[in-house]
Design an enzyme around this catalytic site. Structure first.
Site, PDB file in Angstrom:
ATOM      1  N   THR A  46     -15.432 -36.579 -32.925  1.00  0.00           N
ATOM      2  CA  THR A  46     -14.756 -36.218 -31.674  1.00  0.00           C
ATOM      3  C   THR A  46     -14.806 -34.692 -31.518  1.00  0.00           C
ATOM      4  OG1 THR A  46     -12.609 -36.229 -32.775  1.00  0.00           O
ATOM      5  CG2 THR A  46     -13.291 -38.281 -31.686  1.00  0.00           C
ATOM      6  N   THR A  48     -12.870 -31.693 -30.899  1.00  0.00           N
ATOM      7  CA  THR A  48     -12.156 -30.687 -31.684  1.00  0.00           C
ATOM      8  C   THR A  48     -12.365 -30.921 -33.175  1.00  0.00           C
ATOM      9  OG1 THR A  48     -10.514 -30.397 -29.948  1.00  0.00           O
ATOM     10  CG2 THR A  48      -9.895 -29.648 -32.148  1.00  0.00           C
ATOM     11  N   CYS A  49     -12.393 -32.157 -33.572  1.00  0.00           N
ATOM     12  CA  CYS A  49     -12.567 -32.486 -34.994  1.00  0.00           C
ATOM     13  C   CYS A  49     -13.911 -31.980 -35.514  1.00  0.00           C
ATOM     14  CB  CYS A  49     -12.463 -33.993 -35.200  1.00  0.00           C
ATOM     15  SG  CYS A  49     -10.933 -34.704 -34.550  1.00  0.00           S
ATOM     16  N   SER A  50     -14.952 -32.151 -34.719  1.00  0.00           N
ATOM     17  CA  SER A  50     -16.300 -31.758 -35.140  1.00  0.00           C
ATOM     18  C   SER A  50     -16.603 -30.288 -34.905  1.00  0.00           C
ATOM     19  CB  SER A  50     -17.343 -32.603 -34.409  1.00  0.00           C
ATOM     20  OG  SER A  50     -17.287 -33.934 -34.857  1.00  0.00           O
ATOM     21  N   LEU A  54     -13.117 -29.852 -39.049  1.00  0.00           N
ATOM     22  CA  LEU A  54     -13.946 -30.029 -40.243  1.00  0.00           C
ATOM     23  C   LEU A  54     -14.706 -28.749 -40.596  1.00  0.00           C
ATOM     24  CD1 LEU A  54     -15.112 -31.738 -42.542  1.00  0.00           C
ATOM     25  CD2 LEU A  54     -16.782 -32.638 -40.905  1.00  0.00           C
TER      26      LEU A  54
END
Length: 159
Positions: A46, A48-50, A54
């Site tokens: 997703t 923001t996560c990517s 992370l």
């Protein structure tokens, strides 16, 4: 109720994503005897996560370990195959991916949330924790749509 500082993590089964395939682990075994920087994302791959979450932990892995962290782990309500693919796609070899496919861990720590409006069902809130020998030392929960207190930089400041 959301887990608090000083509480022991619940002993639920997570699935460790490995290059050899999924490996079931008990939370009590995984967190025993070590200091873990744990962060949770609503979903692998997703935005923001990517783009931020992370990569920040990949970039700061050495700094976290220099401050006494033994393991950096990420959990998400995804299956182990997705978590491993996300790890590989982001060159995140320093990060242990803990799949929470049914959301049992997210629910047990009181940090599950409903993303049904986005077609994603029940997911995990975005958060970070410092866990020492299974006991929560710090817990940092993001507000909706935010990315601040769950970052690697924020955790570094707490160590």
């Amino acid at each position: 109720m959301t887990i608090s500082q000083g509480e022991k993590l619940p002993d639920v089964t997570l699935t460790k994503a490995t290059s050899e395939g999924p490996e079931q682990v008990q939370a009590s075994d995984f967190f025993a005897g070590k200091k873990v920087a744990l962060f949770a994302v609503p979903g692998a791959f997703t935005p923001t996560c990517s783009a931020k979450h992370l990569p920040g932990f990949v970039e700061k892995a050495d700094e976290l370990k220099a401050k006494g962290v033994d393991v950096i782990a990420c959990t998400s309500v995804n299956d182990a195959f997705v978590m491993n693919a996300w790890k590989d796609a982001n060159d995140a070899g320093e990060i242990t991916m803990l799949a929470d496919g049914n959301g049992d861990f997210a629910k047990a720590v009181g940090l599950d949330t409903d993303f049904s409006a986005y077609g994603m069902g029940t997911r995990s809130n975005r958060y970070s924790m410092i866990v020492d020998d299974g006991v929560v030392q710090q817990v940092n929960v993001e507000g909706p749509g935010e990315f601040n207190v769950s970052s690697a930089d924020h955790l570094l400041g707490q160590l």
